[in-house]
Design an enzyme around this catalytic site. Structure first.
Site, PDB file in Angstrom:
ATOM      1  N   ARG A  36      14.800  -6.263   5.014  1.00 24.47           N
ATOM      2  CA  ARG A  36      14.082  -5.275   5.822  1.00 24.47           C
ATOM      3  C   ARG A  36      13.632  -5.945   7.136  1.00 24.47           C
ATOM      4  O   ARG A  36      13.433  -7.157   7.175  1.00 24.47           O
ATOM      5  CB  ARG A  36      12.855  -4.838   5.000  1.00 24.47           C
ATOM      6  CG  ARG A  36      12.206  -3.560   5.409  1.00 24.47           C
ATOM      7  CD  ARG A  36      10.916  -3.398   4.611  1.00 24.47           C
ATOM      8  NE  ARG A  36      11.148  -3.217   3.183  1.00 24.47           N
ATOM      9  CZ  ARG A  36      11.321  -2.055   2.594  1.00 24.47           C
ATOM     10  NH1 ARG A  36      11.270  -0.951   3.286  1.00 24.47           N
ATOM     11  NH2 ARG A  36      11.510  -1.994   1.285  1.00 24.47           N
ATOM     12  N   LYS A  52      -2.102   4.680   0.525  1.00 27.60           N
ATOM     13  CA  LYS A  52      -3.576   4.614   0.514  1.00 27.60           C
ATOM     14  C   LYS A  52      -4.158   5.049   1.852  1.00 27.60           C
ATOM     15  O   LYS A  52      -5.238   5.634   1.919  1.00 27.60           O
ATOM     16  CB  LYS A  52      -4.063   3.208   0.144  1.00 27.60           C
ATOM     17  CG  LYS A  52      -4.361   3.059  -1.335  1.00 27.60           C
ATOM     18  CD  LYS A  52      -3.149   2.903  -2.222  1.00 27.60           C
ATOM     19  CE  LYS A  52      -2.687   4.092  -2.977  1.00 27.60           C
ATOM     20  NZ  LYS A  52      -1.512   3.823  -3.821  1.00 27.60           N
ATOM     21  N   LEU A 188       1.239  12.126  -8.478  1.00 28.16           N
ATOM     22  CA  LEU A 188      -0.122  12.668  -8.400  1.00 28.16           C
ATOM     23  C   LEU A 188      -0.820  12.227  -7.113  1.00 28.16           C
ATOM     24  O   LEU A 188      -1.560  13.000  -6.499  1.00 28.16           O
ATOM     25  CB  LEU A 188      -0.949  12.245  -9.621  1.00 28.16           C
ATOM     26  CG  LEU A 188      -0.433  12.752 -10.972  1.00 28.16           C
ATOM     27  CD1 LEU A 188      -1.429  12.426 -12.084  1.00 28.16           C
ATOM     28  CD2 LEU A 188      -0.146  14.249 -10.962  1.00 28.16           C
ATOM     29  N   ALA A 323       1.878  -4.042  -7.621  1.00 28.32           N
ATOM     30  CA  ALA A 323       1.883  -5.111  -6.621  1.00 28.32           C
ATOM     31  C   ALA A 323       1.132  -6.349  -7.111  1.00 28.32           C
ATOM     32  O   ALA A 323       1.589  -7.474  -6.913  1.00 28.32           O
ATOM     33  CB  ALA A 323       1.255  -4.587  -5.336  1.00 28.32           C
ATOM     34  N   HIS A 324      -0.031  -6.144  -7.748  1.00 31.50           N
ATOM     35  CA  HIS A 324      -0.838  -7.305  -8.148  1.00 31.50           C
ATOM     36  C   HIS A 324      -0.191  -8.062  -9.306  1.00 31.50           C
ATOM     37  O   HIS A 324      -0.387  -9.261  -9.448  1.00 31.50           O
ATOM     38  CB  HIS A 324      -2.279  -6.890  -8.481  1.00 31.50           C
ATOM     39  CG  HIS A 324      -2.375  -5.612  -9.238  1.00 31.50           C
ATOM     40  ND1 HIS A 324      -2.232  -4.382  -8.635  1.00 31.50           N
ATOM     41  CD2 HIS A 324      -2.597  -5.353 -10.539  1.00 31.50           C
ATOM     42  CE1 HIS A 324      -2.366  -3.436  -9.541  1.00 31.50           C
ATOM     43  NE2 HIS A 324      -2.578  -3.987 -10.703  1.00 31.50           N
ATOM     44  N   HIS A 447     -29.050  -1.654  -9.069  1.00 29.97           N
ATOM     45  CA  HIS A 447     -29.405  -0.237  -9.067  1.00 29.97           C
ATOM     46  C   HIS A 447     -29.706   0.205  -7.639  1.00 29.97           C
ATOM     47  O   HIS A 447     -30.362  -0.528  -6.913  1.00 29.97           O
ATOM     48  CB  HIS A 447     -30.649  -0.014  -9.931  1.00 29.97           C
ATOM     49  CG  HIS A 447     -31.125   1.413  -9.876  1.00 29.97           C
ATOM     50  ND1 HIS A 447     -30.484   2.424 -10.562  1.00 29.97           N
ATOM     51  CD2 HIS A 447     -32.142   1.989  -9.174  1.00 29.97           C
ATOM     52  CE1 HIS A 447     -31.103   3.568 -10.303  1.00 29.97           C
ATOM     53  NE2 HIS A 447     -32.110   3.327  -9.476  1.00 29.97           N
TER      54      HIS A 447
HETATM   55  C1  LIG Z   1       4.562   5.265  -2.916  1.00 28.62           C
HETATM   56  C2  LIG Z   1       4.202   4.024  -3.690  1.00 28.62           C
HETATM   57  C3  LIG Z   1       2.885   3.700  -3.890  1.00 28.62           C
HETATM   58  C4  LIG Z   1       2.543   2.552  -4.585  1.00 28.62           C
HETATM   59  N1  LIG Z   1       1.236   2.264  -4.754  1.00 28.62           N
HETATM   60  C5  LIG Z   1       0.876   1.156  -5.427  1.00 28.62           C
HETATM   61  C6  LIG Z   1      -0.478   0.810  -5.565  1.00 28.62           C
HETATM   62  O1  LIG Z   1      -1.372   1.497  -5.065  1.00 28.62           O
HETATM   63  N2  LIG Z   1      -0.785  -0.328  -6.246  1.00 28.62           N
HETATM   64  C7  LIG Z   1       0.183  -1.111  -6.800  1.00 28.62           C
HETATM   65  O2  LIG Z   1      -0.151  -2.135  -7.420  1.00 28.62           O
HETATM   66  N3  LIG Z   1       1.489  -0.808  -6.681  1.00 28.62           N
HETATM   67  C8  LIG Z   1       1.855   0.299  -6.000  1.00 28.62           C
HETATM   68  N4  LIG Z   1       3.183   0.586  -5.846  1.00 28.62           N
HETATM   69  C9  LIG Z   1       4.176  -0.329  -6.468  1.00 28.62           C
HETATM   70  C10 LIG Z   1       4.372  -1.574  -5.611  1.00 28.62           C
HETATM   71  O3  LIG Z   1       4.792  -1.205  -4.322  1.00 28.62           O
HETATM   72  C11 LIG Z   1       5.385  -2.501  -6.261  1.00 28.62           C
HETATM   73  O4  LIG Z   1       4.991  -2.770  -7.583  1.00 28.62           O
HETATM   74  C12 LIG Z   1       5.495  -3.813  -5.498  1.00 28.62           C
HETATM   75  O5  LIG Z   1       5.880  -3.598  -4.166  1.00 28.62           O
HETATM   76  C13 LIG Z   1       6.507  -4.749  -6.177  1.00 28.62           C
HETATM   77  O6  LIG Z   1       6.564  -5.935  -5.461  1.00 28.62           O
HETATM   78  P1  LIG Z   1       7.870  -6.845  -5.473  1.00 28.62           P
HETATM   79  O7  LIG Z   1       7.518  -8.035  -4.657  1.00 28.62           O
HETATM   80  O8  LIG Z   1       8.338  -7.039  -6.852  1.00 28.62           O
HETATM   81  O9  LIG Z   1       9.004  -5.992  -4.737  1.00 28.62           O
HETATM   82  P2  LIG Z   1       9.057  -5.124  -3.430  1.00 28.62           P
HETATM   83  O10 LIG Z   1       7.741  -4.877  -2.850  1.00 28.62           O
HETATM   84  O11 LIG Z   1       9.913  -3.954  -3.754  1.00 28.62           O
HETATM   85  O12 LIG Z   1       9.818  -6.072  -2.399  1.00 28.62           O
HETATM   86  C14 LIG Z   1      11.141  -6.427  -2.565  1.00 28.62           C
HETATM   87  C15 LIG Z   1      11.718  -6.813  -1.218  1.00 28.62           C
HETATM   88  O13 LIG Z   1      12.983  -7.414  -1.425  1.00 28.62           O
HETATM   89  C16 LIG Z   1      13.852  -7.029  -0.391  1.00 28.62           C
HETATM   90  N5  LIG Z   1      15.212  -7.225  -0.878  1.00 28.62           N
HETATM   91  C17 LIG Z   1      15.832  -6.602  -1.912  1.00 28.62           C
HETATM   92  N6  LIG Z   1      17.070  -7.094  -2.101  1.00 28.62           N
HETATM   93  C18 LIG Z   1      17.239  -8.053  -1.150  1.00 28.62           C
HETATM   94  C19 LIG Z   1      18.304  -8.920  -0.838  1.00 28.62           C
HETATM   95  N7  LIG Z   1      19.439  -8.950  -1.557  1.00 28.62           N
HETATM   96  N8  LIG Z   1      18.139  -9.760   0.203  1.00 28.62           N
HETATM   97  C20 LIG Z   1      16.996  -9.765   0.929  1.00 28.62           C
HETATM   98  N9  LIG Z   1      15.957  -8.965   0.660  1.00 28.62           N
HETATM   99  C21 LIG Z   1      16.075  -8.126  -0.373  1.00 28.62           C
HETATM  100  C22 LIG Z   1      13.468  -5.589  -0.129  1.00 28.62           C
HETATM  101  O14 LIG Z   1      13.870  -5.208   1.173  1.00 28.62           O
HETATM  102  C23 LIG Z   1      11.952  -5.642  -0.286  1.00 28.62           C
HETATM  103  O15 LIG Z   1      11.331  -5.870   0.955  1.00 28.62           O
HETATM  104  C24 LIG Z   1       3.557   1.717  -5.120  1.00 28.62           C
HETATM  105  C25 LIG Z   1       4.897   2.034  -4.916  1.00 28.62           C
HETATM  106  C26 LIG Z   1       5.227   3.165  -4.201  1.00 28.62           C
HETATM  107  C27 LIG Z   1       6.666   3.480  -3.976  1.00 28.62           C
END
Ligand SMILES: Cc1cc2nc3c(=O)[nH]c(=O)nc-3n(C[C@H](O)[C@H](O)[C@H](O)COP(=O)(O)OP(=O)(O)OC[C@H]3O[C@@H](n4cnc5c(N)ncnc54)[C@H](O)[C@@H]3O)c2cc1C
Length: 468
Positions: A36, A52, A188, A323-324, A447
């Site tokens: 990206r 958010k 939701l 994410a966490h 409180h």
């Molecule tokens: C609308 C929405 C709301 C969300 N809200 C929350 C929330 O409030 N709280 C929460 O904890 N989670 C939330 N999530 C989930 C959260 O976004 C994911 O759990 C989190 O981003 C996962 O992190 P990650 O590092 O595993 O992967 P990702 O964040 O998906 O990152 C993976 C990255 O790898 C890159 N990539 C993939 N393949 C390749 C490749 N071959 N070469 C180079 N780059 C590559 C992608 O471009 C991407 O940037 C939400 C998700 C969505 C869709």
């Protein structure tokens, strides 16, 4: 001679970038490959952060329209400038992704913009945006490629009228009617955003309940609250097709168990049926990395795949797609690679739904405990009996604590209420330390705060809540 690293991380989401920073802190030579244009992955670009921002802005819009007058704040009915609200969201995203770029630079992490492919243990190819190819060498590889939107058979997402969460974060106009497929967290949350901005929102869910996996009693209450806010639900039903008409979309819905279809019309269909691990283009087959039957990368207790030197974290492996959770796994792998004892306690990962009120939980649900045959006590305290909630007029919801009947150890905490996302942290801390309801009940809480409801729920485990 290709560039050589201690660790190359493919993907810069919360899993990848946190892993990179921690590994760099530990003195490793680190590279991140990201396809990206900006860092931060799904979470910062099209997930947690933009959703958010819109939840926050739409909540204030709703509050200005419905809540201000009761507090003696006379303002004209608020007017929506959607373009500005979307720009507010985009600014929030930019601030966050720029922040990650700054941190990677500060920690001297080498970055490559392009698609990473594993060419074998210790070898990564990067195809840059202009098609040029680069080869990198490394001692270890961390797959942090995250997840993608799950698709509904027969329904093509065009991100215009049939949208995924990505399209739903940038609709140029408030739809009159929105149909959300899937009553999970994302459906939701984004359904709430557009309802607050004026859409009629209907949610269709395959199961006979919303929020699958969450404590059933909590899910039921959340559904009731969202219905009061104007959202409608059709449970135990499946969307089987969407046809474009001159006035919008005609959606065919059948009972989940099968039967005659009915149709409803909507301007926008949001497909929010979940997410699937993303491994496309990674070359996992050639590298011999094993996937499970849900296409998740299989890892051992140290996040190592079946190929020595190749690790995986975050949404691309098993566990909640949060994410966490990805961040903590990123830290753990970095520490393992840095010669430390990295570890994640997967039993204590909070889960939050940022509707209003918020819903937050950590640990076991009542259903989990029943299924495991564990005897437990329940302490429940409603926000209607909490002073701060009363004065703020945010009395919807409650705190529920599930404690082991024999040891009093806290096994699960479930909160529906304003600021539940913040309050769940104390539950996670006490559970991480193996604390009991009694420990929580004896901890002094300021409180007047909403957190007093957490203390009261802990007291209620032993039937001695004070304000009830
Ligand atoms: C609308 C929405 C709301 C969300 N809200 C929350 C929330 O409030 N709280 C929460 O904890 N989670 C939330 N999530 C989930 C959260 O976004 C994911 O759990 C989190 O981003 C996962 O992190 P990650 O590092 O595993 O992967 P990702 O964040 O998906 O990152 C993976 C990255 O790898 C890159 N990539 C993939 N393949 C390749 C490749 N071959 N070469 C180079 N780059 C590559 C992608 O471009 C991407 O940037 C939400 C998700 C969505 C869709």
């Amino acid at each position: 001679m290709p560039d050589s690293f201690d660790v190359i991380i493919i993907g810069s989401g919360p899993g990848g970038y946190v892993c990179a920073i921690r590994a760099a802190q530990l003195g490793l030579k680190v590279a991140v490959v990201e396809k990206r244009a900006t860092y931060g992955g799904t979470c910062l670009n099209i997930g947690c952060i933009p959703s958010k921002a819109l939840l926050h802005a739409s909540e204030l819009f709703d509050e200005a329209g419905h809540g201000f007058a009761g507090m003696g704040i006379e303002v004209p009915p608020p007017k929506l400038d959607l373009a500005k609200m979307l720009a507010f969201k985009d600014q929030g995203v930019k601030g966050n992704v720029d922040g990650v770029a700054f941190l990677l630079k500060k920690n001297k992490v080498d970055t490559f913009h392009g698609t990473g492919t594993i060419l074998g243990a210790g070898k990564v190819g990067v195809t840059l945006a202009n098609g040029d190819k680069q080869r990198l060498e490394t001692k270890s590889i961390v797959i942090a490629t995250g997840s993608d939107v799950a698709r509904l058979p027969g329904v093509t997402i065009d991100e215009v009228s049939i949208v995924s969460s990505t399209g739903a974060l940038s609709l140029p106009k408030v739809p009159k009617r929105m149909l959300v497929v899937g009553a999970g967290v994302i459906g939701l949350e984004l359904g709430s955003v557009w309802r607050r901005l004026g859409s009629e929102v209907m949610v269709v869910e395959f199961l006979d309940r919303i929020l699958p996996g969450m404590d059933a009693d909590v899910a039921k209450t959340v559904q009731r609250i969202l219905m009061k806010q104007g959202m409608s639900f059709q449970l135990a039903s499946k969307v089987t097709g969407v046809a474009k008409t001159s006035s919008g979309q005609k959606i065919a819905i059948e009972p989940a168990a099968g039967g005659a279809a009915t149709t409803v019309e909507a301007d926008i269909v949001l497909v929010a049926i979940g997410r699937v691990p993303f491994t496309e283009g990674l070359g996992l087959e050639t590298a011999g990395v094993q996937l499970d039957n849900r296409k998740r990368v299989v890892v051992d207790a140290h996040f190592q795949t079946n190929v020595p030197g190749i690790y995986a974290i975050g949404d691309v492996i098993a566990g909640p797609m949060l994410a966490h959770k990805a961040e903590d796994e990123g830290m753990a792998v970095a520490e393992i690679l840095g010669g430390q004892a990295g570890h994640v306690n997967h039993d204590v990962i909070p889960n939050v739904i940022y509707t209003f009120p918020e819903v937050a939980s950590v640990g076991k649900s009542e259903e989990d405990l029943k299924a495991a045959g564990i005897a437990y006590n329940v302490g429940k305290f409603p926000f209607t009996a909490n002073g701060r909630a009363k004065v703020n007029k945010t009395t919807e919801g409650s705190v529920k604590i599930l404690a082991d009947a024999k040891t009093d150890r806290i096994l699960g905490v479930h909160i529906i209420g304003a600021a539940a996302s913040e309050m769940i942290a104390e539950a996670a801390v006490i559970m991480e330390f193996g604390g009991s309801a009694e420990d929580l009940a004896r901890t002094c809480h300021a409180h007047p705060t909403l957190t007093e409801a957490v203390k009261e729920a802990a007291l209620a485990v032993d039937k001695r809540a004070i304000h009830m």
